[in-house]
Design a protein around this motif. Structure first.
Motif, short mmCIF file in Angstrom:
data_model
loop_
_atom_site.label_atom_id
_atom_site.label_comp_id
_atom_site.label_asym_id
_atom_site.label_seq_id
_atom_site.Cartn_x
_atom_site.Cartn_y
_atom_site.Cartn_z
N LYS A 2 0.85 -1.18 0.00
CA LYS A 2 0.00 0.00 0.00
C LYS A 2 0.89 1.23 0.00
N GLN A 23 -3.49 6.62 4.00
CA GLN A 23 -3.39 5.49 3.07
C GLN A 23 -4.10 5.84 1.77
N ASN A 24 -3.41 5.67 0.67
CA ASN A 24 -4.01 5.89 -0.64
C ASN A 24 -4.86 4.69 -1.00
N GLY A 25 -6.00 4.95 -1.62
CA GLY A 25 -6.85 3.84 -2.05
C GLY A 25 -8.28 3.97 -1.56
N SER A 27 -11.68 3.30 0.58
CA SER A 27 -11.98 3.18 2.00
C SER A 27 -13.33 2.48 2.19
N PRO A 101 5.84 3.24 0.27
CA PRO A 101 5.23 1.92 0.11
C PRO A 101 5.50 1.06 1.34
N SER A 104 1.84 -1.99 6.04
CA SER A 104 0.95 -1.48 7.08
C SER A 104 1.35 -0.06 7.45
N LYS A 105 0.47 0.59 8.19
CA LYS A 105 0.71 1.98 8.60
C LYS A 105 1.90 2.07 9.56
#
Length: 130
Positions: A2, A23-25, A27, A101, A104-105
């Motif tokens: 991610k 986070q890109n993407g 939800s 990249p 996880s966060k």
């Protein structure tokens, strides 16, 4: 993998303030809960604007289109959640960094911390046995 975009606060009183990782993407939280999902991310301005738009559309559009409009708004908000959050961060005075990249966060935050050294961290001493 991610992509996470770090948003740092330049006005932070701490020497090395930790960033907010966006986070890109897509939800899923915003897909199911709509503008309430945006509020849980801390995007107050855009969440309340989306709530006002949802209520106005509900009032002025015929009742047979209600479900289609609600699903459409939720899908639109869920698709653009990262951009909405980044816009809100810029409004709050935060600065965007390069996307990181990571799986996880937490790992993205560690990778960000590896790139930025703290001026208050103790120096590394050579090994005593050498």
């Amino acid at each position: 993998m991610k992509l996470f975009t770090p948003c740092t606060d330049p006005a932070s009183s701490r020497p090395l303030g930790l960033p907010v990782m966006v986070q890109n993407g897509f939800s899923w939280r915003v897909m199911f809960f709509g503008w309430l999902g945006l509020l849980t991310y801390g995007a107050w301005i855009s969440g309340l604007l989306a709530a006002a738009a949802s209520i106005l559309l509900h009032v002025f559009i015929a009742s047979r289109w209600d479900i289609a409009i609600i699903v459409g708004i939720h899908a639109l908000l869920a698709t653009f959640t990262a951009e909405i959050r980044l816009w809100e961060m810029r409004l709050n005075g935060r600065q965007m960094g390069l996307p990181i990249p990571a799986p996880s966060k937490d790992i993205a935050l560690i990778r960000w911390a590896d790139r930025h050294t703290s001026p208050v961290s103790p120096p590394e001493f050579p090994c005593a046995s050498s």
